[in-house]
Design an enzyme around this catalytic site. Structure first.
Site, short mmCIF file in Angstrom:
data_model
loop_
_atom_site.label_atom_id
_atom_site.label_comp_id
_atom_site.label_asym_id
_atom_site.label_seq_id
_atom_site.Cartn_x
_atom_site.Cartn_y
_atom_site.Cartn_z
N THR A 159 0.86 -1.19 0.00
CA THR A 159 0.00 0.00 0.00
C THR A 159 0.90 1.24 0.00
OG1 THR A 159 -1.80 -1.05 1.17
CG2 THR A 159 -1.45 1.29 1.67
N ARG A 186 -14.36 -6.50 0.43
CA ARG A 186 -13.65 -6.30 1.71
C ARG A 186 -13.14 -4.85 1.83
NH1 ARG A 186 -8.14 -4.60 2.91
NH2 ARG A 186 -7.61 -5.41 4.96
N GLY A 188 -10.66 -2.37 4.19
CA GLY A 188 -9.64 -2.34 5.23
C GLY A 188 -9.66 -1.04 6.00
N ASP A 189 -8.50 -0.63 6.47
CA ASP A 189 -8.40 0.60 7.26
C ASP A 189 -8.22 1.85 6.41
OD1 ASP A 189 -5.85 -0.64 6.55
OD2 ASP A 189 -4.95 1.11 7.51
N GLY A 211 -5.26 -4.37 7.69
CA GLY A 211 -6.27 -3.33 7.86
C GLY A 211 -7.32 -3.63 8.91
N1 ASP Z 1 -3.81 -1.57 5.21
C1 ASP Z 1 -4.11 -2.05 3.88
C2 ASP Z 1 -5.40 -2.81 3.93
O1 ASP Z 1 -5.63 -3.54 4.86
C3 ASP Z 1 -3.07 -2.93 3.32
C4 ASP Z 1 -1.65 -2.49 3.52
O2 ASP Z 1 -1.39 -1.48 4.11
O3 ASP Z 1 -0.77 -3.20 3.05
O4 ASP Z 1 -6.17 -2.71 2.99
#
Ligand code: ASP
Length: 272
Positions: A159, A186, A188-189, A211
């Site tokens: 990311t 899905r 994430g954060d 996330g």
């Molecule tokens: N935090 C991101 C997610 O969960 C993934 C990442 O940071 O690698 O979508």
């Protein structure tokens, strides 16, 4: 304090990629507007297929590519969730913030909004990302929902994110294809205010890693809310070290900055 920008290439990205990020910071256009300044390197990273954002985003286990991105500047926020077939999700997130009455748009609605704002159809799929899905399917023999243990064990990052301080003002941006492997839909954060990103008068914070766990801890806001109580390094290290799964943070305040992760995490920093 000097104006400064700090970017990362994702929890799990090797330090050998620091030079790629340094080149990006060398070549971006420097501006006085914190929002534009934080978006510029994220666009470069979305366009670079080495990163799991924009072109090169990892697919969902059904093969589709859905991306998340967010921007925050001052107290303004915009994000897109599970957006498809756009080149630069971070620019659509900026449009959500600056041209819509909303703060988050998801799924088909986010993609339709992108078209309305002039973001053309673009397929972000790369050979490398589809190869990753094929390998995962071969290794696990799975075609449906991975069991929870595998889900957490196999996730990796790449990311991208950026935080900036310009004339005492702060901004943050993040963009991701998500944490592989994951189901379609899905979230994430990264696109959730306070979870993967937060910026305000005291600083800017961006998270990367698993996330689900980052969001459960509302990590970015939790760190932001502690700014000024102890050194930034103490706050960030304590928070990140409490994670049993991969987690990284970049953060900047009026007089400090930190890039810290419990795994490898490429980053670059520049004052200007
Ligand atoms: N935090 C991101 C997610 O969960 C993934 C990442 O940071 O690698 O979508």
């Amino acid at each position: 304090m000097e104006n400064a920008i700090l970017i990362h290439g994702g929890a799990g990205s090797p330090y050998s990629m620091n030079s790629v990020l340094e080149d990006i910071l060398k070549n971006i256009k420097f501006e006085n507007n914190p929002l534009n300044m934080v978006i510029n390197p994220v666009i470069s990273m979305e366009d670079n297929l080495l990163f799991n954002a924009g072109t090169g985003s990892v697919p969902r286990i059904d093969g589709s590519i859905q991306m998340d991105a967010a921007v925050m500047s001052g107290r303004e926020f915009g994000s897109v969730i599970c957006i498809e077939n756009v080149k630069n999700p971070v620019l659509v997130a900026r449009d959500v913030m600056t041209k819509s009455p909303h703060i988050m748009l998801s799924g088909d609605g986010a993609t339709e909004f992108a078209r309305m704002m002039g973001h053309e159809y673009y397929n972000p799929q790369t050979e490398r990302s589809m190869e990753r899905l094929r390998k995962f399917m071969e290794e696990t023999g799975k075609t449906g929902m991975p069991d929870k243990f595998k889900f957490l064990e196999k996730k990796t990052g790449d990311t991208v994110g950026a935080v900036v301080r310009i004339n005492g003002k702060f901004a943050a941006a993040v963009s991701t294809g998500g944490a592989f492997p994951m189901l379609r839909g899905r979230v994430g954060d990264s696109p959730i205010i306070g979870a993967g990103i937060y910026a305000g008068d005291k600083g800017a914070v961006v998270a990367t890693g698993i996330g689900e766990e980052i969001a459960r801890n509302l990590l970015s806001y939790s760190i932001y809310s502690q700014i000024g109580q102890q050194s930034l390094e103490t706050i960030v290290k304590r928070e990140v070290d409490s994670f049993a799964v991969s987690c990284g943070i970049i953060a900047i305040t009026g007089d400090e900055y930190i890039s810290y992760s419990n795994t490898t995490m490429a980053y670059a920093y520049r004052e200007f």
